[in-house]
Design a protein around this motif. Structure first.
Motif, PDB file in Angstrom:
ATOM      1  N   SER A  33       6.466  -0.729   0.035  1.00  0.00           N
ATOM      2  CA  SER A  33       7.282  -0.032   1.035  1.00  0.00           C
ATOM      3  C   SER A  33       6.466   1.044   1.740  1.00  0.00           C
ATOM      4  CB  SER A  33       8.491   0.615   0.358  1.00  0.00           C
ATOM      5  OG  SER A  33       8.067   1.708  -0.439  1.00  0.00           O
ATOM      6  N   ARG A  34       6.987   1.457   2.875  1.00  0.00           N
ATOM      7  CA  ARG A  34       6.359   2.540   3.633  1.00  0.00           C
ATOM      8  C   ARG A  34       6.285   3.801   2.782  1.00  0.00           C
ATOM      9  NH1 ARG A  34       7.605   6.786   6.428  1.00  0.00           N
ATOM     10  NH2 ARG A  34       6.538   7.316   8.355  1.00  0.00           N
ATOM     11  N   GLN A  35       7.324   4.067   2.000  1.00  0.00           N
ATOM     12  CA  GLN A  35       7.361   5.264   1.153  1.00  0.00           C
ATOM     13  C   GLN A  35       6.248   5.245   0.101  1.00  0.00           C
ATOM     14  OE1 GLN A  35       9.007   8.023   1.751  1.00  0.00           O
ATOM     15  NE2 GLN A  35       7.981   8.964   0.003  1.00  0.00           N
ATOM     16  N   VAL A  36       5.934   4.069  -0.424  1.00  0.00           N
ATOM     17  CA  VAL A  36       4.840   3.956  -1.403  1.00  0.00           C
ATOM     18  C   VAL A  36       3.519   4.345  -0.727  1.00  0.00           C
ATOM     19  CG1 VAL A  36       3.482   2.324  -2.790  1.00  0.00           C
ATOM     20  CG2 VAL A  36       5.978   2.296  -2.905  1.00  0.00           C
ATOM     21  N   ILE A  37       3.316   3.925   0.502  1.00  0.00           N
ATOM     22  CA  ILE A  37       2.095   4.288   1.242  1.00  0.00           C
ATOM     23  C   ILE A  37       2.032   5.800   1.441  1.00  0.00           C
ATOM     24  CG2 ILE A  37       0.880   4.093   3.457  1.00  0.00           C
ATOM     25  CD1 ILE A  37       0.610   1.589   1.665  1.00  0.00           C
ATOM     26  N   VAL A  38       3.151   6.399   1.831  1.00  0.00           N
ATOM     27  CA  VAL A  38       3.206   7.857   2.014  1.00  0.00           C
ATOM     28  C   VAL A  38       2.840   8.561   0.706  1.00  0.00           C
ATOM     29  CG1 VAL A  38       4.745   9.802   2.515  1.00  0.00           C
ATOM     30  CG2 VAL A  38       4.850   7.731   3.929  1.00  0.00           C
ATOM     31  N   GLN A  39       3.367   8.076  -0.393  1.00  0.00           N
ATOM     32  CA  GLN A  39       3.062   8.672  -1.704  1.00  0.00           C
ATOM     33  C   GLN A  39       1.589   8.448  -2.075  1.00  0.00           C
ATOM     34  OE1 GLN A  39       6.027   6.729  -4.087  1.00  0.00           O
ATOM     35  NE2 GLN A  39       7.574   8.297  -3.681  1.00  0.00           N
ATOM     36  N   ASP A  40       1.079   7.246  -1.801  1.00  0.00           N
ATOM     37  CA  ASP A  40      -0.329   6.963  -2.084  1.00  0.00           C
ATOM     38  C   ASP A  40      -1.249   7.900  -1.291  1.00  0.00           C
ATOM     39  OD1 ASP A  40       0.237   4.957  -3.891  1.00  0.00           O
ATOM     40  OD2 ASP A  40      -0.264   3.302  -2.526  1.00  0.00           O
ATOM     41  N   VAL A  41      -0.912   8.126  -0.034  1.00  0.00           N
ATOM     42  CA  VAL A  41      -1.724   9.029   0.790  1.00  0.00           C
ATOM     43  C   VAL A  41      -1.676  10.440   0.208  1.00  0.00           C
ATOM     44  CG1 VAL A  41      -1.903  10.125   3.062  1.00  0.00           C
ATOM     45  CG2 VAL A  41      -1.634   7.641   2.894  1.00  0.00           C
TER      46      VAL A  41
END
Length: 169
Positions: A33-41
């Motif tokens: 999900s987009r949220q996982v990418i935000v958290q990864d960043v």
């Protein structure tokens, strides 16, 4: 794919990208999900990885440097002039190396990027404790030079040529 592996690949993708990487596009590419990418960043930033958010997506926040190898030849007395010419044009002399017919490639890191470092290097090499690496190949040697752009490297090349230091291959 585990989180740590994904974050490594995410950082690599952002670093190599020519333009900003939107979170949605990255999410599709990694199957999350987009949220996982935000958290990864956020995790990458906490580790000191230079990822920045823009309105168009994530970008690598460090300036990219270009590099080029120049073959040169000059006298011992011209070492300071050659190095100063490169740093004054915005370059960093990353290393020096020679191609010896018996020993192969011999190299030394330099990391010279300003006039103070040029002076220190010249003072050190002229103190007499060691001779310049270039002297084992009759003055012929190579420098890996980095700069902020290909245009800057071209200016360095032109300046070396005008001064008579550049050896065309």
């Amino acid at each position: 794919m585990k989180g740590e592996e994904r974050r490594e690949k995410l950082a690599e993708k952002i670093r190599e990208a020519e333009r900003p990487c939107p979170a949605g596009t990255l999410a599709e590419a990694f199957g999350v999900s987009r949220q996982v990418i935000v958290q990864d960043v956020a995790v990458l930033r906490a580790k000191g990885i230079p990822v920045a958010a823009t309105v168009r997506g994530y970008v690598w926040a460090e300036k990219r440097r270009c590099s080029r190898v120049f073959k040169v030849n000059h006298t011992d007395g011209e070492i300071g002039d050659e190095l100063a010419l490169i740093v004054n044009e915005g370059g960093t002399v990353e290393d020096v190396f020679v191609k010896h017919r018996v020993y192969g490639t011999l190299s030394a890191p330099l990391g010279i990027s300003d006039s103070v470092q040029v002076s220190e290097f010249v003072r050190s090499i002229t103190a007499g404790n060691s001779r310049p690496l270039k002297n084992v190949t009759d003055g012929f040697h190579y420098h890996t030079v980095s700069a902020e752009s290909e245009e800057r490297l071209q200016k360095i090349r032109s300046a070396l040529k005008v001064r008579g230091y550049l050896v065309e291959e």
